[in-house]
Motif scaffolding. Sequence first.
Motif, PDB file in Angstrom:
ATOM      1  N   THR A 116      -1.551   6.042 -18.920  1.00  0.00           N
ATOM      2  CA  THR A 116      -2.204   6.255 -17.625  1.00  0.00           C
ATOM      3  C   THR A 116      -2.372   4.932 -16.883  1.00  0.00           C
ATOM      4  N   CYS A 117      -2.790   3.908 -17.589  1.00  0.00           N
ATOM      5  CA  CYS A 117      -2.968   2.588 -16.961  1.00  0.00           C
ATOM      6  C   CYS A 117      -1.642   2.039 -16.441  1.00  0.00           C
ATOM      7  N   ILE A 118      -0.582   2.203 -17.209  1.00  0.00           N
ATOM      8  CA  ILE A 118       0.735   1.729 -16.771  1.00  0.00           C
ATOM      9  C   ILE A 118       1.169   2.452 -15.495  1.00  0.00           C
ATOM     10  N   CYS A 119       0.950   3.753 -15.446  1.00  0.00           N
ATOM     11  CA  CYS A 119       1.302   4.528 -14.244  1.00  0.00           C
ATOM     12  C   CYS A 119       0.501   4.065 -13.032  1.00  0.00           C
ATOM     13  N   LEU A 124       0.138   0.982  -7.971  1.00  0.00           N
ATOM     14  CA  LEU A 124      -0.485  -0.107  -7.207  1.00  0.00           C
ATOM     15  C   LEU A 124       0.553  -1.166  -6.832  1.00  0.00           C
ATOM     16  N   ALA A 125       1.387  -1.549  -7.789  1.00  0.00           N
ATOM     17  CA  ALA A 125       2.424  -2.551  -7.524  1.00  0.00           C
ATOM     18  C   ALA A 125       3.413  -2.053  -6.468  1.00  0.00           C
ATOM     19  N   ALA A 126       3.817  -0.789  -6.572  1.00  0.00           N
ATOM     20  CA  ALA A 126       4.739  -0.222  -5.585  1.00  0.00           C
ATOM     21  C   ALA A 126       4.106  -0.224  -4.191  1.00  0.00           C
ATOM     22  N   GLY A 127       2.808   0.105  -4.142  1.00  0.00           N
ATOM     23  CA  GLY A 127       2.117   0.088  -2.849  1.00  0.00           C
ATOM     24  C   GLY A 127       2.073  -1.293  -2.235  1.00  0.00           C
ATOM     25  N   VAL A 128       1.862  -2.308  -3.059  1.00  0.00           N
ATOM     26  CA  VAL A 128       1.810  -3.688  -2.563  1.00  0.00           C
ATOM     27  C   VAL A 128       3.208  -4.176  -2.185  1.00  0.00           C
ATOM     28  N   ILE A 129       4.191  -3.952  -3.053  1.00  0.00           N
ATOM     29  CA  ILE A 129       5.562  -4.430  -2.813  1.00  0.00           C
ATOM     30  C   ILE A 129       6.161  -3.786  -1.562  1.00  0.00           C
ATOM     31  N   PHE A 130       5.990  -2.483  -1.441  1.00  0.00           N
ATOM     32  CA  PHE A 130       6.590  -1.774  -0.303  1.00  0.00           C
ATOM     33  C   PHE A 130       5.649  -1.672   0.901  1.00  0.00           C
ATOM     34  N   LYS A 131       4.521  -2.367   0.804  1.00  0.00           N
ATOM     35  CA  LYS A 131       3.532  -2.427   1.880  1.00  0.00           C
ATOM     36  C   LYS A 131       3.094  -1.026   2.327  1.00  0.00           C
ATOM     37  N   LYS A 132       2.813  -0.208   1.324  1.00  0.00           N
ATOM     38  CA  LYS A 132       2.313   1.147   1.555  1.00  0.00           C
ATOM     39  C   LYS A 132       0.840   1.158   1.145  1.00  0.00           C
ATOM     40  N   SER A 133      -0.013   0.899   2.109  1.00  0.00           N
ATOM     41  CA  SER A 133      -1.437   0.780   1.813  1.00  0.00           C
ATOM     42  C   SER A 133      -2.013   2.090   1.282  1.00  0.00           C
ATOM     43  N   LEU A 134      -1.466   3.228   1.717  1.00  0.00           N
ATOM     44  CA  LEU A 134      -1.961   4.514   1.231  1.00  0.00           C
ATOM     45  C   LEU A 134      -1.670   4.667  -0.264  1.00  0.00           C
ATOM     46  N   LEU A 135      -0.498   4.241  -0.703  1.00  0.00           N
ATOM     47  CA  LEU A 135      -0.144   4.302  -2.124  1.00  0.00           C
ATOM     48  C   LEU A 135      -1.039   3.368  -2.948  1.00  0.00           C
ATOM     49  N   ALA A 136      -1.290   2.170  -2.441  1.00  0.00           N
ATOM     50  CA  ALA A 136      -2.169   1.227  -3.137  1.00  0.00           C
ATOM     51  C   ALA A 136      -3.590   1.789  -3.214  1.00  0.00           C
ATOM     52  N   PHE A 137      -4.051   2.375  -2.115  1.00  0.00           N
ATOM     53  CA  PHE A 137      -5.389   2.982  -2.096  1.00  0.00           C
ATOM     54  C   PHE A 137      -5.457   4.137  -3.092  1.00  0.00           C
ATOM     55  N   ALA A 138      -4.409   4.967  -3.124  1.00  0.00           N
ATOM     56  CA  ALA A 138      -4.378   6.091  -4.062  1.00  0.00           C
ATOM     57  C   ALA A 138      -4.432   5.590  -5.507  1.00  0.00           C
ATOM     58  N   ALA A 139      -3.769   4.488  -5.791  1.00  0.00           N
ATOM     59  CA  ALA A 139      -3.789   3.923  -7.147  1.00  0.00           C
ATOM     60  C   ALA A 139      -5.191   3.484  -7.533  1.00  0.00           C
ATOM     61  N   VAL A 140      -5.901   2.861  -6.594  1.00  0.00           N
ATOM     62  CA  VAL A 140      -7.282   2.436  -6.865  1.00  0.00           C
ATOM     63  C   VAL A 140      -8.165   3.655  -7.126  1.00  0.00           C
ATOM     64  N   VAL A 141      -8.001   4.699  -6.312  1.00  0.00           N
ATOM     65  CA  VAL A 141      -8.785   5.931  -6.492  1.00  0.00           C
ATOM     66  C   VAL A 141      -8.454   6.563  -7.845  1.00  0.00           C
ATOM     67  N   MET A 142      -7.173   6.598  -8.212  1.00  0.00           N
ATOM     68  CA  MET A 142      -6.772   7.142  -9.516  1.00  0.00           C
ATOM     69  C   MET A 142      -7.402   6.340 -10.657  1.00  0.00           C
ATOM     70  N   PHE A 143      -7.484   5.037 -10.504  1.00  0.00           N
ATOM     71  CA  PHE A 143      -8.108   4.203 -11.536  1.00  0.00           C
ATOM     72  C   PHE A 143      -9.578   4.577 -11.708  1.00  0.00           C
TER      73      PHE A 143
END
Length: 169
Positions: A116-119, A124-143
Amino acid sequence: MDMLQTGKFIAKLRKEQGLTQEQLGEKLGVTNKTVSRWETGTYLPPADVLLSMSELFDVSVNELLSGRRLTEQEYKKAAEENLTQVIKASSFSLKDKIDFYKKKWLKEHMAVIIFTCICIIGALAAGVIFKKSLLAFAAVVMFILGHCLINNAMMTYVEKNAYDGSGER
């Protein structure tokens, strides 16, 4: 010692004091769910809590374990019976049991936690690399949600096993 009778007596004493399960739990440092389990006879309070309840309700520990107020004659007999049963039921402290079952649960679920942590880190990394703030935010919420769910599952397991040892409900 009858756990159901003990539980009913704890409920009676709590009500005599005008306390809710939540208020009693706050005074004893446990949840209202734990108080409910004591009162339904699911399991007994640990020794340190029995001492606190004894003081709070102005009854002896023997009376708590017997589930009723005792006369002087009944007290001595109940003391011996209750002490013998408590010693048989608890060779470890509650803290030892809680620590043991937390470690056991973590050991049994470590692979799922790591996956789960790896996912989440990947998202989060994909959100940062591809500059998708919604994906990064979703990763934080999932954490955050994952942490809450894991902790809740672990503590439910600990409560089921540390207090009465059966693990059954």
